[in-house]
Design an enzyme around this catalytic site. Sequence first.
Site, short mmCIF file in Angstrom:
data_model
loop_
_atom_site.label_atom_id
_atom_site.label_comp_id
_atom_site.label_asym_id
_atom_site.label_seq_id
_atom_site.Cartn_x
_atom_site.Cartn_y
_atom_site.Cartn_z
N ASP A 46 0.93 -1.28 -0.10
CA ASP A 46 -0.03 -0.02 0.21
C ASP A 46 0.86 1.22 0.00
OD1 ASP A 46 -1.93 -1.87 0.47
OD2 ASP A 46 -1.97 -1.44 2.47
N GLU A 67 -11.53 0.43 -3.86
CA GLU A 67 -10.65 0.84 -2.62
C GLU A 67 -9.35 1.55 -2.90
OE1 GLU A 67 -10.13 -2.63 -0.43
OE2 GLU A 67 -8.69 -3.40 -1.93
#
Length: 515
Positions: free
Chosen positions: A22, A184
Site C-alpha cells: 500500500d 478501494e
Amino acid sequence: MTSSPAEASFYDNPVIPGFHPDPSVCRVGEDYYLVCSSFEYFPGVPIFHSRDLVGWRQIGNVLDRPSQLPLPADAMASDGIYAPTIRHHDGRFWLITTNVSHGGNFIVTAERPEGPWSDPVWIDLPGIDPDLAWDDDGNCWCSFAGAHGPDFHGVQIARIDPEAGKVLEGPEPAWAGTGLQWPEAPHLYRVGEWWYLMIAEGGTERGHTVAMARARSPRGPWEPAPVNPVLSHRSTSRPVQSTGHADLVTTPGGEWWMVLLATRPVGYSPKFHVLGRETFLTPVQWEDGWPRVAPVDLRAPAPAGARTPVAAPRRDDFDAPDLDPRWISPRSRPDGSWSLAQRPGWLALHATGSTLDRPGCTFVGRRQQHVESRTAVLLDPAAGRAGLSARLDEGHHYDLEVADGQAAVIARIGPLRQVVATRSVPPGPVTLAITTRSARRWPEGEEPAGLHVAAPDYLAFHVGEDPEPLAELDGRYLSTEVATGFTGRVIGMYVTEGTAWFDWFDHGPLDVAGP
C-alpha cells in the site's frame, strides 16, 4: 573511502522489497517520501526517503509512540494500520490512515518527515484507505473506500477540516469503479483542468487492478477512463502479480511515475508469495487526457538521474543508543521488554509472554527482504528460553530455539505444533541461522527430504558452525496463500522465559557473505 553510487540506466523491482504494501508517495523539491501499511506491527507506518525513486532509505516510523498507535493486546494479525496516504501541504507533512482495530480514520502531521509526528486527530468517517487532496481555494477533500459488506458503496468523498478532524460536507458517493469487487485505495489528483480519481479494485490478490475516472470538480460527476483498468497483470504469465493500490508522483523534470504494491509468486500452481506485498515502481505517460501505465517489470529503464542504490547495512551490532527503525514487534514493544543499555553492545530481551503462539510475546524482528536469504544471530540464552523465528502470525511460524542446553526446531502450522529436531549445545553464546533457498537451487542429490516442486522455498536451520542443518522445512506454510492475511514474513529474535542477550543480527542475500 566510500565511492559515490554510479548513475543507473536500469533499476530493479521491487524498489522496496519485503512486506511493504500500500505505498503512498509525495515529493518536496527534489526529495521523495514514501509510506506503507504496517498492520499489527509496532512501530507503525515506515517512512522512506529517496532522491531518485529507485534507492530508498528508511528514516523512521510515523507512529512510533503508543499514544499514536493504540492496538488492543489481542488485535488480530493483519488488523491494525491500513493504507496510509502521505502529502505535503502548506509547509507541513500530512498523513491519513485507518486503525481498523481501534478508532478508525485519523490524521497526524509533522514539520519534518523524520518526525516527531503529532498524536492522532480522529475523523468521524467510515471505511478505510483515506486520502487527502487540497483545491485552489484551500478546501481539503478526503476520499475513502466505504466499508466492505452489505453497506459497501464504493469510493466516497467528503470535505473536511483536517486540523480539527471535522466533516464539513458529505460524505457523498463518488465512483464505484468498473464493477469489480472491492473498489478501494482512492487517490485524488488535480491535473490541469481535471480532477482524477485513481482506485484499486478486483481484490488485493491476483485479480488486483488500477482504474481511473475524472471530473471537473471533486464533487463529480465522474467519467471512467475509456480503457480500464489502466494497469493489471491478472491472467498473465508475468513474474510480477497482484499489481494495484497505487499512487502517482512527478519528478522535478516533469516525468510521471507510479508506485504500487505487487507480489512475486513462485512455486507450483497456485504459487505462493512468501515476502508479502512489496513496493514496485513503473513509469506513466499521458495520452489524450488519460494515464498510460507501463507494465511492471523486474528490471526496467531508470528515471533520469537515478543512481545505483546503496544497500542498507545488513548487520546490526546493537551499538547505537536506540533500535534501528527497521525493527518491528507485534502490537507493542513495552519499555521493560528490551534494553540496549544493560549490557553494552548487546540487545537484552525480557520475556513478557510464554509462547509465540499467542499475542503478548517479546519479539523483535525485521521484514524478510530477499527471496533467498540468510539470517543469523549470536545468542546468549543465559537461563532463558529464546531463539530466532520466521513469523507470519501466531499460527504460522518456524522457530530455532535454545533452552536447557538444547537447540530445537519447532514448527507451528495452523492448529499443529511440533518439535521437528533437537541437538545439544554447550553453555554460552551460540550462533543461530535461518536460510531460505528456492527449490530450484538445491544441488541434485542434496534436496531436503520430501522436496516437491510446489514449495516456493525451503527454510534451513543451522546451529553453531555445523554446515549440516538441524532441520529443513517447506516454506509454503509461511505464506499468505496458506495462512491468509495481508502481511509477509518477519524474521526476528524472541524470548519466552527469563532474559536472553543478542550480540548481533545479520540479514542479507544468501549468496552474499555474512558473519
